[in-house]
Design an enzyme around this catalytic site. Structure first.
Site, PDB file in Angstrom:
ATOM      1  N   SER A  71       0.837  -1.199   0.000  1.00 55.56           N
ATOM      2  CA  SER A  71       0.000   0.000   0.000  1.00 55.56           C
ATOM      3  C   SER A  71       0.869   1.244   0.000  1.00 55.56           C
ATOM      4  CB  SER A  71      -0.909  -0.009   1.237  1.00 55.56           C
ATOM      5  OG  SER A  71      -1.772   1.106   1.216  1.00 55.56           O
ATOM      6  N   ASP A  72       0.331   2.296  -0.586  1.00 49.99           N
ATOM      7  CA  ASP A  72       1.020   3.583  -0.553  1.00 49.99           C
ATOM      8  C   ASP A  72      -0.037   4.687  -0.580  1.00 49.99           C
ATOM      9  OD1 ASP A  72       3.632   4.947  -0.539  1.00 49.99           O
ATOM     10  OD2 ASP A  72       2.852   5.873  -2.357  1.00 49.99           O
TER      11      ASP A  72
END
EC number: 3.6.1.9
Length: 188
Positions: free
Chosen positions: A67-68
Site C-alpha cells: 500500500s502507498d
C-alpha cells in the site's frame, strides 16, 4: 493462508488489525523513488505493486498486501525532507482542497489485484503560527503532504469527502471486501 502486510507503518498495522484475518508484517525494501510518474493514481498503484512484489518474491505462497498513499495538490506531495519543505507543502494546502490517493495491491505468486481509493480533503486557512508549531514536531516528516490526519494535522481539516482511513494510509472497509474476493480465487 498466510497474509503479509508489506509495510512498517504503525498506522497501517493498526488498520490491518481491524480486519478479521491474522497477518504478519514484513516491511518492503522497494525503492519508491524509482517511480516518477506524475499521475498520482498511476504512481500510487506502481508503488503499491512494487512493495507487494518485493515481499511476494520471497513468500510466493502467501497473500501480500502492498500500500502507498499520495497527497496531490497540482503535483505529488511526498514526505518532506526538511522543515522548509514541510512549510511549503502546508502553505500550498492551506485553505484549499487536495486529493489523497491510497493504492493497494494484493498479490499471491503471479496473481495480483490493485485498487485506488481517492479522498478529497479541505484545509482551513492556516496561520504562520499553526504551521510553525506543527513543523516543530516530528509529525509531518514521515507523512505524505507533511501532515497526519490522525494526529496533529487533524486540526487543519475543515472537510473530508471519502474514506478517512484511506487518508490515514489504508482503506480498511474496502480492503476487507477486496481481500475477500481475492482470497476466494484460491478456494478449492
Amino acid at each position: 493462508m498466510d497474509l503479509i502486510l508489506a509495510s512498517q507503518s504503525p498506522r497501517r498495522k493498526e488498520l490491518m488489525a481491524l480486519l478479521p484475518y491474522p497477518f504478519t508484517i514484513i516491511p518492503s525494501t522497494f525503492d519508491e523513488s524509482t517511480i516518477t510518474d506524475p499521475d498520482p493514481e498511476t504512481a500510487v498503484i506502481k508503488i503499491a505493486e512494487g512493495k507487494a512484489a518485493n515481499v511476494a518474491a520471497a513468500f510466493p505462497e502467501s497473500v501480500v498486501i502492498g500500500s502507498d498513499t499520495i497527497v496531490y495538490q497540482n503535483k505529488i506531495l511526498g514526505k518532506p525532507k526538511s522543515a522548509g519543505e514541510a512549510e511549503e507543502m502546508l502553505r500550498s494546502l492551506s485553505g484549499r482542497t487536495h486529493t489523497v490517493y491510497t493504492g493497494v495491491t494484493l498479490m499471491k505468486g503471479e496473481k495480483a489485484h490493485s485498487f485506488v481509493e481517492k479522498t478529497s480533503v479541505t484545509f482551513w486557512p492556516l496561520t504562520d503560527e499553526e504551521i510553525g508549531r506543527y513543523i516543530s514536531t516530528d509529525d509531518p516528516y514521515d507523512k505524505a503532504g507533511a501532515y497526519g490526519i490522525q494526529s496533529g494535522g487533524a486540526l487543519f481539516v475543515k472537510e473530508i469527502k471519502g474514506d478517512y482511513y484511506a487518508v490515514v494510509g489504508l482503506p480498511a472497509a474496502r480492503l476487507k471486501r477486496e481481500l475477500q474476493r481475492f482470497l476466494s480465487c484460491f478456494q478449492p
